[in-house]
Design an enzyme around this catalytic site. Structure first.
Site, PDB file in Angstrom:
ATOM      1  N   ALA A 194       3.898   4.524   6.139  1.00  0.00           N
ATOM      2  CA  ALA A 194       4.495   3.219   6.455  1.00  0.00           C
ATOM      3  C   ALA A 194       4.135   2.208   5.381  1.00  0.00           C
ATOM      4  O   ALA A 194       3.509   2.553   4.374  1.00  0.00           O
ATOM      5  CB  ALA A 194       4.006   2.741   7.820  1.00  0.00           C
ATOM      6  N   ASN A 195       4.560   0.964   5.556  1.00  0.00           N
ATOM      7  CA  ASN A 195       4.145  -0.113   4.658  1.00  0.00           C
ATOM      8  C   ASN A 195       3.892  -1.379   5.465  1.00  0.00           C
ATOM      9  O   ASN A 195       4.087  -1.396   6.678  1.00  0.00           O
ATOM     10  CB  ASN A 195       5.184  -0.324   3.537  1.00  0.00           C
ATOM     11  CG  ASN A 195       6.513  -0.796   4.073  1.00  0.00           C
ATOM     12  OD1 ASN A 195       6.616  -1.880   4.642  1.00  0.00           O
ATOM     13  ND2 ASN A 195       7.546   0.028   3.908  1.00  0.00           N
TER      14      ASN A 195
END
Ligand code: C5P
Length: 217
Positions: A29-30
Site C-alpha cells: 500500500a501507500n
C-alpha cells in the site's frame, strides 16, 4: 443535481491509494489518505455535477450527492474507471501503485524457517495515460503529480507524457500525504498557477472554479 455551474456534467474522480495483494492477508500500500480527491468530488457535486468517485481503500465518508465505487487494486480501479466513462471531466487524484506482485498466492505464505520469499513485481497500467488515449477521453482531463523536488518541471513533463490537459503538482516532501493542507501548482502547459498552502477543501474549491471556467467559455 440539476442546478449549479456544472449541472448536466459528469465528473469522474479517482482517489486514495491502491492495495496490491500478495496473498489473502497481505498487500502493498501507500500513504495516500484520499482527502484531496474526496474534497474535489465534494466540490464538484456542490457545483451541480454528477460525480462518480472511484475510491481506493480509505477511511472517509462519501460526500453528499456523490456516487462512490470502492475498489482495492490498481487493476480494479482501471476497470471501474473504464466502466464509468464517458465523462466531461476526469480528475485522476489516486495514488495508484506503480507495481503489483506478479502472482497472488492463493493461501497465506508461510514462514519456512528458511529464506524469506522474494516478491516479484510487475508494472500496473497507467490509468491516466490509458484514459487519455481512449476515443471517449474526457474533454478536460486532469492528473496529479506528487513530487519531493523540481515539482513544476516534472509536472510539465508528466502532462505531455500522459496526455493530460492539466497537472496539479504538489510537493509531498512535508506531511501532505495524510495531512489536511496542500500547496499546489496548476500546470496547464507553460501557464502555471501557483496557490499558497491551504486546506484541501479550499484547494478543491479553487480547482473546481477553474474547471467551471472551461465549460463557461
Ligand atoms: O507517474 P505518477 O504516478 O507520478 O503520475 C501521477 C498521476 O497519474 C496521477 O494523476 C495518478 O492518479 C495517475 N496515475 C494513474 N495510474 C497509474 C499511476 C498514476 O492514473 N498507474
Amino acid at each position: 443535481p440539476g442546478e449549479g455551474p456544472l449541472a448536466g456534467r459528469h465528473v469522474l474522480v479517482t482517489a486514495g491509494p491502491t492495495w496490491e495483494p500478495i496473498d489473502p492477508v497481505r498487500y502493498i500500500a501507500n500513504r495516500s489518505s484520499g482527502k484531496q480527491g474526496f474534497a474535489i468530488a465534494a466540490a464538484a457535486a456542490r457545483a451541480g455535477a454528477r460525480v462518480t468517485l472511484v475510491a481506493g481503500p480509505v477511511h472517509l465518508a462519501t460526500p453528499p450527492g456523490v456516487n462512490r465505487i470502492d475498489v482495492e487494486s490498481a487493476l480494479d480501479m482501471a476497470e471501474a474507471v473504464k466502466r464509468a466513462l464517458p465523462a466531461d471531466i476526469g480528475v485522476m487524484v489516486a495514488a495508484v501503485a506503480d507495481w503489483r506482485p506478479v502472482s497472488v498466492a492463493g493461501q497465506k505464505l508461510k514462514k519456512r524457517g528458511s529464506a524469506p520469499p522474494a516478491l516479484l513485481l510487475t508494472e500496473n497500467p497507467d490509468i491516466l495515460a490509458t484514459v487519455a488515449s481512449r476515443p471517449d477521453r474526457p474533454p478536460l482531463l486532469i492528473g496529479f503529480a506528487a513530487e519531493t523536488n523540481d515539482v513544476i518541471k516534472y509536472a510539465k513533463d508528466k502532462r505531455k507524457r500522459k496526455g493530460a490537459d492539466w497537472i496539479i503538482a504538489n510537493d509531498v516532501s512535508g506531511d501532505v500525504m495524510g495531512g489536511d493542507a496542500n500547496a499546489v501548482h496548476i500546470v496547464r502547459g507553460e501557464d502555471v498557477i501557483s496557490l499558497p498552502e491551504m486546506p484541501k477543501e479550499e484547494v478543491a474549491h479553487l480547482l473546481v472554479e477553474r474547471m467551471i471556467d472551461v465549460f463557461a467559455s
